[in-house]
Design an enzyme around this catalytic site. Structure first.
Site, PDB file in Angstrom:
ATOM      1  N   GLY A   1       0.541  -1.024   0.025  1.00 40.21           N
ATOM      2  CA  GLY A   1      -0.043  -0.107   0.169  1.00 40.21           C
ATOM      3  C   GLY A   1       0.525   1.178  -0.295  1.00 40.21           C
ATOM      4  N   ALA A   2       2.195   1.111  -0.531  1.00 39.80           N
ATOM      5  CA  ALA A   2       3.055   2.492  -0.049  1.00 39.80           C
ATOM      6  C   ALA A   2       2.976   3.137  -1.712  1.00 39.80           C
ATOM      7  CB  ALA A   2       4.780   1.404  -0.628  1.00 39.80           C
TER       8      ALA A   2
ATOM      9  N   VAL B   1      -2.926  -7.474  -2.631  1.00 38.44           N
ATOM     10  CA  VAL B   1      -2.369  -8.508  -1.326  1.00 38.44           C
ATOM     11  C   VAL B   1      -3.722  -9.401  -1.241  1.00 38.44           C
ATOM     12  CG1 VAL B   1      -0.873  -6.726  -0.356  1.00 38.44           C
ATOM     13  CG2 VAL B   1      -3.628  -6.818  -0.144  1.00 38.44           C
TER      14      VAL B   1
ATOM     15  N   SER C   1      -4.272   0.679  13.899  1.00 35.23           N
ATOM     16  CA  SER C   1      -5.085   2.228  14.213  1.00 35.23           C
ATOM     17  C   SER C   1      -6.212   2.471  15.437  1.00 35.23           C
ATOM     18  CB  SER C   1      -6.427   1.912  12.970  1.00 35.23           C
ATOM     19  OG  SER C   1      -6.929   3.235  13.122  1.00 35.23           O
TER      20      SER C   1
ATOM     21  N   TYR D   1     -14.074  -2.146   9.764  1.00 38.25           N
ATOM     22  CA  TYR D   1     -12.307  -1.287  10.127  1.00 38.25           C
ATOM     23  C   TYR D   1     -12.177  -1.551  11.228  1.00 38.25           C
ATOM     24  CZ  TYR D   1      -8.709   1.565   9.008  1.00 38.25           C
ATOM     25  OH  TYR D   1      -7.553   2.325   8.799  1.00 38.25           O
TER      26      TYR D   1
ATOM     27  N   ALA E   1     -10.894  -5.859  12.067  1.00 37.03           N
ATOM     28  CA  ALA E   1     -10.013  -5.692  11.012  1.00 37.03           C
ATOM     29  C   ALA E   1      -8.550  -5.562  11.962  1.00 37.03           C
ATOM     30  CB  ALA E   1      -9.865  -5.159   9.164  1.00 37.03           C
ATOM     31  N   LYS E   2      -8.599  -4.136  12.081  1.00 37.78           N
ATOM     32  CA  LYS E   2      -7.620  -3.571  12.935  1.00 37.78           C
ATOM     33  C   LYS E   2      -7.468  -3.413  14.227  1.00 37.78           C
ATOM     34  CE  LYS E   2      -6.008  -0.639   9.769  1.00 37.78           C
ATOM     35  NZ  LYS E   2      -4.750  -0.620   9.324  1.00 37.78           N
TER      36      LYS E   2
END
Length: 249
Positions: A9-10, A60, A138, A150, A153-154
């Site tokens: 994710g860069a 990914v 996060s 989210y 997942a985090k």
């Protein structure tokens, strides 16, 4: 030969900032993102600063693409010494409006993506008896309205981090996580647009409720990642470091 860092994710945002910092630290960097062409600016910026970087297109969540990406990185750059699992997406909504597809996508990119990339990276790290892995969590892991997918997942990333630290530690591999707060990126600007305010207004409101009275920049996260992959952090593993200006104290 330079050590090699892989950052997913860069192409932009925190990932691009982290890739630039690691390149400045002397790593050859593989900039991994869904669209290889989108990585060009990040690669060019590193090259212009005298660093080494390659662009690698990879979904990914696709096992075969991940395997091929790591084979290519090792072939072109020589090894895999550092992995930063940063790839992520947002599909925010209140629970009763959230679709199964939005749930599955967020889980897949964050958790399956980190799992697949780590499974490939550890093959090289175990063999050389050294390595550093940093996963991006996060502050939303602590709960955030409209982010059931989210947040779950985090927080899952934090459990994954602790478990991998246990499994990979005997092979000289450190596994840690960073948990960013509000960071100025295209993603947070998109959130501002979704809720109907300007990016500047959105940042100002976030700064008001942050003890340090400012929002973060990608470099704030990159600085912590730089420490975690350095020799100075050789006895740090299984940890999640919140980099949020104190917002969730």
């Amino acid at each position: 030969m330079s050590k090699v860092a892989v950052v997913t994710g860069a192409a932009r945002g925190i990932g691009a900032g982290t890739a630039a910092r690691l390149a400045a630290d002397g790593f050859a960097v593989a900039i991994v993102d869904l669209d290889e062409a989108a990585c060009k600016d990040a690669v060019d910026a590193i090259a212009a600063a005298g660093g080494t970087a390659i662009a690698v297109g990879c979904n990914v969540t696709d096992e075969n693409q991940v395997a091929a990406a790591f084979e290519r990185i090792a072939a072109e750059l020589g090894s895999v010494d550092v992995l930063v699992n940063n790839a992520g997406v947002l599909r925010d909504n209140l629970l009763f409006k959230m679709s199964v597809d939005d749930w599955d996508l967020v889980m897949s990119v964050h958790l399956k993506g980190a799992f697949l990339c780590t499974r490939e990276a550890q093959k090289y790290m175990v063999k050389q008896k050294s390595g550093k892995i940093v996963n991006t969590s996060s502050v939303s892991a602590l709960g955030a309205r409209g982010q059931a997918n989210y947040s779950a997942a985090k927080m899952g990333i934090q459990g994954l981090t602790r478990t991998l630290a246990m499994e990979l530690g005997p092979f000289g591999i450190n596994v840690n996580a960073v948990a960013p707060g509000f960071i100025v990126t295209e993603m947070t600007d998109a959130t501002a647009a979704r809720v109907g305010v300007s990016p500047e207004e959105f940042r100002a409101e976030a700064a008001k409720i942050t003890p340090l009275r400012r929002v973060g920049e990608p470099a704030d996260i990159a600085n912590v990642v730089s420490f975690l992959v350095s020799d100075d952090a050789s006895f740090v593993t299984g940890q999640t470091i919140y980099v949020d200006g104190g917002r969730r104290l």
